[in-house]
Write a protein that holds these residues in place. Structure first.
Motif, PDB file in Angstrom:
ATOM      1  N   LYS A  70      -2.150   7.121   9.224  1.00  0.00           N
ATOM      2  CA  LYS A  70      -2.275   8.581   9.312  1.00  0.00           C
ATOM      3  C   LYS A  70      -2.444   9.196   7.924  1.00  0.00           C
ATOM      4  O   LYS A  70      -3.285  10.087   7.722  1.00  0.00           O
ATOM      5  N   GLU A  71      -1.651   8.733   6.957  1.00  0.00           N
ATOM      6  CA  GLU A  71      -1.729   9.281   5.607  1.00  0.00           C
ATOM      7  C   GLU A  71      -3.105   9.041   4.994  1.00  0.00           C
ATOM      8  O   GLU A  71      -3.704   9.935   4.403  1.00  0.00           O
ATOM      9  N   PHE A  72      -3.631   7.833   5.147  1.00  0.00           N
ATOM     10  CA  PHE A  72      -4.939   7.505   4.574  1.00  0.00           C
ATOM     11  C   PHE A  72      -6.049   8.316   5.226  1.00  0.00           C
ATOM     12  O   PHE A  72      -6.972   8.781   4.551  1.00  0.00           O
TER      13      PHE A  72
ATOM     14  N   GLU B 282      -5.818  11.301   6.793  1.00  0.00           N
ATOM     15  CA  GLU B 282      -5.718  12.721   6.453  1.00  0.00           C
ATOM     16  C   GLU B 282      -6.061  12.987   5.002  1.00  0.00           C
ATOM     17  O   GLU B 282      -6.661  14.022   4.689  1.00  0.00           O
ATOM     18  N   ARG B 283      -5.695  12.083   4.106  1.00  0.00           N
ATOM     19  CA  ARG B 283      -6.079  12.261   2.692  1.00  0.00           C
ATOM     20  C   ARG B 283      -7.595  12.195   2.531  1.00  0.00           C
ATOM     21  O   ARG B 283      -8.142  12.769   1.601  1.00  0.00           O
ATOM     22  N   GLY B 284      -8.255  11.490   3.422  1.00  0.00           N
ATOM     23  CA  GLY B 284      -9.709  11.393   3.385  1.00  0.00           C
ATOM     24  C   GLY B 284     -10.395  12.516   4.151  1.00  0.00           C
ATOM     25  O   GLY B 284     -11.619  12.485   4.328  1.00  0.00           O
ATOM     26  N   GLY B 285      -9.621  13.500   4.598  1.00  0.00           N
ATOM     27  CA  GLY B 285     -10.194  14.660   5.279  1.00  0.00           C
ATOM     28  C   GLY B 285     -10.382  14.491   6.770  1.00  0.00           C
ATOM     29  O   GLY B 285     -11.016  15.338   7.424  1.00  0.00           O
ATOM     30  N   GLY B 286      -9.827  13.416   7.349  1.00  0.00           N
ATOM     31  CA  GLY B 286      -9.974  13.191   8.780  1.00  0.00           C
ATOM     32  C   GLY B 286      -8.700  13.484   9.545  1.00  0.00           C
ATOM     33  O   GLY B 286      -7.742  14.040   9.010  1.00  0.00           O
ATOM     34  N   SER B 287      -8.695  13.124  10.808  1.00  0.00           N
ATOM     35  CA  SER B 287      -7.513  13.301  11.651  1.00  0.00           C
ATOM     36  C   SER B 287      -7.415  12.119  12.610  1.00  0.00           C
ATOM     37  O   SER B 287      -8.388  11.390  12.829  1.00  0.00           O
ATOM     38  N   ILE B 288      -6.226  11.934  13.199  1.00  0.00           N
ATOM     39  CA  ILE B 288      -6.009  10.832  14.138  1.00  0.00           C
ATOM     40  C   ILE B 288      -5.157  11.323  15.292  1.00  0.00           C
ATOM     41  O   ILE B 288      -4.283  12.182  15.120  1.00  0.00           O
ATOM     42  N   TRP B 289      -5.419  10.803  16.486  1.00  0.00           N
ATOM     43  CA  TRP B 289      -4.626  11.130  17.660  1.00  0.00           C
ATOM     44  C   TRP B 289      -4.647   9.941  18.617  1.00  0.00           C
ATOM     45  O   TRP B 289      -5.415   8.992  18.444  1.00  0.00           O
ATOM     46  N   VAL B 290      -3.797  10.018  19.627  1.00  0.00           N
ATOM     47  CA  VAL B 290      -3.694   8.920  20.588  1.00  0.00           C
ATOM     48  C   VAL B 290      -3.581   9.466  21.996  1.00  0.00           C
ATOM     49  O   VAL B 290      -2.954  10.504  22.231  1.00  0.00           O
TER      50      VAL B 290
ATOM     51  N   ALA C  40     -16.417   6.844   2.788  1.00  0.00           N
ATOM     52  CA  ALA C  40     -14.970   6.614   2.812  1.00  0.00           C
ATOM     53  C   ALA C  40     -14.596   5.598   1.744  1.00  0.00           C
ATOM     54  O   ALA C  40     -15.459   4.990   1.106  1.00  0.00           O
ATOM     55  N   ASP C  41     -13.285   5.427   1.543  1.00  0.00           N
ATOM     56  CA  ASP C  41     -12.757   4.395   0.657  1.00  0.00           C
ATOM     57  C   ASP C  41     -12.717   3.089   1.445  1.00  0.00           C
ATOM     58  O   ASP C  41     -12.107   3.010   2.511  1.00  0.00           O
ATOM     59  N   LYS C  42     -13.367   2.054   0.921  1.00  0.00           N
ATOM     60  CA  LYS C  42     -13.481   0.797   1.670  1.00  0.00           C
ATOM     61  C   LYS C  42     -12.123   0.188   1.973  1.00  0.00           C
ATOM     62  O   LYS C  42     -11.871  -0.266   3.099  1.00  0.00           O
ATOM     63  N   ASN C  43     -11.227   0.149   0.972  1.00  0.00           N
ATOM     64  CA  ASN C  43      -9.901  -0.433   1.193  1.00  0.00           C
ATOM     65  C   ASN C  43      -9.110   0.351   2.230  1.00  0.00           C
ATOM     66  O   ASN C  43      -8.424  -0.222   3.080  1.00  0.00           O
ATOM     67  N   HIS C  44      -9.229   1.681   2.176  1.00  0.00           N
ATOM     68  CA  HIS C  44      -8.501   2.513   3.125  1.00  0.00           C
ATOM     69  C   HIS C  44      -9.043   2.340   4.545  1.00  0.00           C
ATOM     70  O   HIS C  44      -8.270   2.197   5.500  1.00  0.00           O
ATOM     71  N   LEU C  45     -10.372   2.340   4.684  1.00  0.00           N
ATOM     72  CA  LEU C  45     -10.969   2.175   6.007  1.00  0.00           C
ATOM     73  C   LEU C  45     -10.633   0.806   6.589  1.00  0.00           C
ATOM     74  O   LEU C  45     -10.347   0.680   7.784  1.00  0.00           O
ATOM     75  N   SER C  46     -10.635  -0.207   5.737  1.00  0.00           N
ATOM     76  CA  SER C  46     -10.281  -1.555   6.193  1.00  0.00           C
ATOM     77  C   SER C  46      -8.846  -1.604   6.689  1.00  0.00           C
ATOM     78  O   SER C  46      -8.540  -2.208   7.726  1.00  0.00           O
ATOM     79  N   LEU C  47      -7.949  -0.949   5.955  1.00  0.00           N
ATOM     80  CA  LEU C  47      -6.543  -0.932   6.361  1.00  0.00           C
ATOM     81  C   LEU C  47      -6.362  -0.161   7.667  1.00  0.00           C
ATOM     82  O   LEU C  47      -5.585  -0.567   8.528  1.00  0.00           O
ATOM     83  N   ILE C  48      -7.072   0.944   7.821  1.00  0.00           N
ATOM     84  CA  ILE C  48      -6.976   1.746   9.044  1.00  0.00           C
ATOM     85  C   ILE C  48      -7.408   0.927  10.254  1.00  0.00           C
ATOM     86  O   ILE C  48      -6.700   0.846  11.263  1.00  0.00           O
TER      87      ILE C  48
ATOM     88  N   TYR D  59       0.833  -1.203   0.000  1.00  0.00           N
ATOM     89  CA  TYR D  59       0.000   0.000   0.000  1.00  0.00           C
ATOM     90  C   TYR D  59       0.867   1.253   0.000  1.00  0.00           C
ATOM     91  O   TYR D  59       0.586   2.229  -0.692  1.00  0.00           O
ATOM     92  N   TRP D  60       1.944   1.226   0.828  1.00  0.00           N
ATOM     93  CA  TRP D  60       2.826   2.386   0.905  1.00  0.00           C
ATOM     94  C   TRP D  60       3.500   2.639  -0.444  1.00  0.00           C
ATOM     95  O   TRP D  60       3.540   3.768  -0.925  1.00  0.00           O
ATOM     96  N   ALA D  61       4.020   1.565  -1.064  1.00  0.00           N
ATOM     97  CA  ALA D  61       4.689   1.706  -2.356  1.00  0.00           C
ATOM     98  C   ALA D  61       3.722   2.226  -3.417  1.00  0.00           C
ATOM     99  O   ALA D  61       4.066   3.094  -4.225  1.00  0.00           O
ATOM    100  N   GLN D  62       2.502   1.701  -3.397  1.00  0.00           N
ATOM    101  CA  GLN D  62       1.497   2.127  -4.367  1.00  0.00           C
ATOM    102  C   GLN D  62       1.164   3.604  -4.200  1.00  0.00           C
ATOM    103  O   GLN D  62       1.033   4.348  -5.176  1.00  0.00           O
ATOM    104  N   SER D  63       1.045   4.052  -2.936  1.00  0.00           N
ATOM    105  CA  SER D  63       0.709   5.458  -2.688  1.00  0.00           C
ATOM    106  C   SER D  63       1.840   6.381  -3.117  1.00  0.00           C
ATOM    107  O   SER D  63       1.607   7.511  -3.552  1.00  0.00           O
ATOM    108  N   GLN D  64       3.092   5.904  -3.005  1.00  0.00           N
ATOM    109  CA  GLN D  64       4.234   6.721  -3.401  1.00  0.00           C
ATOM    110  C   GLN D  64       4.397   6.779  -4.920  1.00  0.00           C
ATOM    111  O   GLN D  64       4.764   7.809  -5.480  1.00  0.00           O
TER     112      GLN D  64
END
Length: 242
Positions: A198-200, A202-210, A116-124, A64-69
């Motif tokens: 995080k990249e997926f 934010e690209r989808g317009g969201g945010s993440i924190w811990v 959302a993107d199904k593949n992205h949400l599944s990966l998240i 996924y990372w290689a594909q996004s790059q």
């Protein structure tokens, strides 16, 4: 900065993926020579399966990372039921959770829908659940919950595990300070899952924190766009009224 990040990730990949594969090869060679007793074969088969699960997770993230790059991150929005995706990931991690006696609780409501993107949400969800299992203690618990915020929803994955050092919290989502720790059962990994997550998001317009405290577990929370998807019972009622 991008080149430095790329070089660092490639260095980590070459080390952390090669190690588990070398161990797998060694185990397979011993098995092929028939030098194991039945009990030793069973014990080593369990280790083999665990290592394969970790390697597959790393390879999926790397692809996924290689594909996004290479191609840029393509997002295909669709209406999704979050609970269904979470249930799919619970089934995926059943063996890993059972090995540590971890209970996974899906508190996402049946009618929660997101755009959302199904593949992205599944990966998240997969990456956050994988981390929750990796750093949880035996007999621990994991909760997946929601909190509605107008047209958005906060989805959180919480665990009762070892928690994160305060000095490490700021490093988690930064490619420049990337690091990877072993899990409570010595599980290893490349550690790019959170960067990709995080990249997926934010690209989808969201945010993440811990939020986390050592010895008391961690909670990873991300946001995404909420929509209303009629439930099956609602659709049946509408059809009957017509």
């Amino acid at each position: 900065n991008l080149n430095v990040t790329k070089d660092k990730l490639l260095s980590i990949i070459s080390h952390d993926v090669r190690g588990p594969l070398a161990s797998l090869k060694g185990l397979v060679n011993i098995i092929c020579k028939g030098e194991l007793t039945q009990q030793e074969f069973i014990v080593n088969s369990v280790k083999l399966r665990s290592n394969l699960d970790l390697v597959q997770e790393d390879v999926d993230n790397l692809l996924y990372w290689a594909q996004s790059q290479l191609n840029g991150l393509q997002i295909n929005y669709e209406e999704l039921k979050v609970r269904n995706i979470v249930n799919d990931k619970i089934k995926l991690f059943k063996d890993a959770a059972d090995r540590k006696g971890i209970r996974i609780i899906n508190d996402i409501s049946e009618d929660l829908g997101v755009l959302a993107d199904k593949n992205h949400l599944s990966l998240i969800v997969r990456n956050l659940m994988a981390n929750a299992i990796k750093f949880n203690t035996r007999g621990g618990s994991i909760w997946i919950q929601e909190k509605i915020k107008e047209d958005r929803v906060e989805i959180s994955v919480s665990d009762s595990g070892v928690g994160i050092k305060s000095t490490d919290l700021k490093k988690l989502f930064n490619a420049q300070t990337h690091f990877s720790n072993v899990g409570t059962d010595q599980e290893k990994g490349v550690g790019i899952g959170l960067l990709l997550t995080k990249e997926f998001i934010e690209r989808g317009g969201g945010s993440i924190w811990v939020t986390s405290e050592e010895g008391k577990g961690s909670t990873f929370t991300f946001t995404t766009k909420r929509i209303i998807i009629p439930s099956a019972s609602t659709e049946t009622a509408l059809s009957s009224s017509l």
